[in-house]
Scaffold this motif. Structure first.
Motif, mmCIF file in Angstrom:
data_model
loop_
_atom_site.group_PDB
_atom_site.id
_atom_site.type_symbol
_atom_site.label_atom_id
_atom_site.label_comp_id
_atom_site.label_asym_id
_atom_site.label_seq_id
_atom_site.Cartn_x
_atom_site.Cartn_y
_atom_site.Cartn_z
ATOM 1 N N MET A 1 1.305 2.978 -3.286
ATOM 2 C CA MET A 1 0.199 3.813 -3.735
ATOM 3 C C MET A 1 0.316 5.222 -3.167
ATOM 4 O O MET A 1 0.176 6.215 -3.892
ATOM 5 N N TRP A 2 0.637 5.321 -1.876
ATOM 6 C CA TRP A 2 0.698 6.642 -1.245
ATOM 7 C C TRP A 2 1.877 7.463 -1.759
ATOM 8 O O TRP A 2 1.767 8.682 -1.920
ATOM 9 N N SER B 1 -3.657 -0.507 -4.925
ATOM 10 C CA SER B 1 -4.960 -0.088 -4.399
ATOM 11 C C SER B 1 -6.004 -1.192 -4.474
ATOM 12 O O SER B 1 -6.979 -1.188 -3.724
ATOM 13 N N LEU C 1 -0.386 1.630 -9.249
ATOM 14 C CA LEU C 1 -1.557 2.113 -8.513
ATOM 15 C C LEU C 1 -2.684 1.090 -8.547
ATOM 16 O O LEU C 1 -3.383 0.894 -7.550
ATOM 17 N N ARG C 2 -2.865 0.437 -9.682
ATOM 18 C CA ARG C 2 -3.884 -0.614 -9.771
ATOM 19 C C ARG C 2 -3.569 -1.741 -8.802
ATOM 20 O O ARG C 2 -4.431 -2.190 -8.052
ATOM 21 N N VAL D 1 -8.643 3.962 -8.680
ATOM 22 C CA VAL D 1 -7.579 4.884 -8.249
ATOM 23 C C VAL D 1 -6.766 5.396 -9.442
ATOM 24 O O VAL D 1 -6.615 6.612 -9.605
ATOM 25 N N LYS E 1 0.820 -1.219 0.000
ATOM 26 C CA LYS E 1 0.000 0.000 0.000
ATOM 27 C C LYS E 1 0.848 1.262 0.000
ATOM 28 O O LYS E 1 0.447 2.298 -0.537
#
Length: 250
Positions: free
Chosen positions: A82-83, A192, A188-189, A197, A79
């Motif tokens: 993603m951030w 997340s 990102l896929r 997203v 995760k």
């Protein structure tokens, strides 16, 4: 699913979508350098993208691929990746929006700019990080190839821009940078667990770019470091992902 995922079907959809968009550009006399101008955006961006969105909606419904396209169920990524990407994207988007000359954009023009951002985010992600990934996963167990397949084709779909006013050298560079940005959207896929997203980030990224250019504001060099950070960090993250053992396919 009505049709078993495979790369051949994915390629057919990819080619058909691009034919729709670029045929509409040709029919409307589109010029890549002025696509987002107030008198062009409806016919040169929103119309072809709307036709493409209708096509993708029909195709996804016919194939029965909505669930695997929209959800990432077997190929997670940490995760924190993603951030990291969201912070970088927010810097680019925020700085471009902050330096846009909003007084030069009418309410109608703004509405079309929003529509363009939403359609770009949905169309290009549903096609490249959705249909291409699902189709390719149906034909191979190599996730590295899935990433390359989707990212390279995402880059190549920008090459025809050179037929509509973009200098060839700039078009080649755009292919490379788009493929690299596609790597970020791929991460990102995976991180997340949903295509929503990357759709949102892609749409906001292009909305900020379209709006800044359409307003006639000077180039915002403060956003450039975030743009290139997105490219570099995306490559670093995908290397980290593939250096680790992938989870079992289900």
């Amino acid at each position: 699913m009505n049709v078993k995922p495979n790369w051949q079907v994915a390629i057919l959809v990819f080619v058909a979508y691009n034919l729709i968009v670029f045929a509409t550009w040709y029919a409307t006399g589109a010029d890549y350098t002025t696509l987002s101008a107030a008198n062009n955006i409806a016919s040169h961006i929103v119309l072809p993208l709307l036709l493409g969105a209708i096509f993708l909606f029909v195709v996804l419904s016919f194939l029965g691929w909505w669930r695997p396209v929209m959800r990432e169920e077997t190929h997670g990524a940490p995760k924190w990746m993603m951030w990291v990407l969201l912070v970088i994207a927010a810097g680019f988007i925020g700085l471009n929006l902050a330096s846009t000359n909003w007084s030069a954009i009418t309410a109608t023009h703004l509405l079309f700019l929003v529509a363009a951002g939403v359609l770009v985010g949905f169309n290009e992600e549903a096609l490249t990080r959705g249909i291409l990934i699902v189709g390719c996963r149906g034909s191979t167990n190599s996730e590295v190839f899935v990433w390359l397949f989707s990212s390279v084709l995402f880059g190549l779909m920008h090459l025809p821009n050179t037929l509509f006013g973009m200098p060839f050298a700039g078009g080649v560079a755009q292919v490379f940078f788009a493929a690299t940005a596609g790597t970020g959207f791929y991460i990102l896929r995976r991180a997340s667990g949903t295509l929503l997203v990357p759709m949102a980030v892609h749409g906001l990224w292009d909305f900020a770019t379209f709006s800044h250019g359409a307003s006639g504001a000077p180039l915002n060099f403060s956003a450039t470091p975030f743009q290139f950070a997105m490219y570099v960090v995306s490559i670093v993250l995908v290397v980290i992902v593939f250096r680790k053992r992938e989870p079992a396919r289900t």
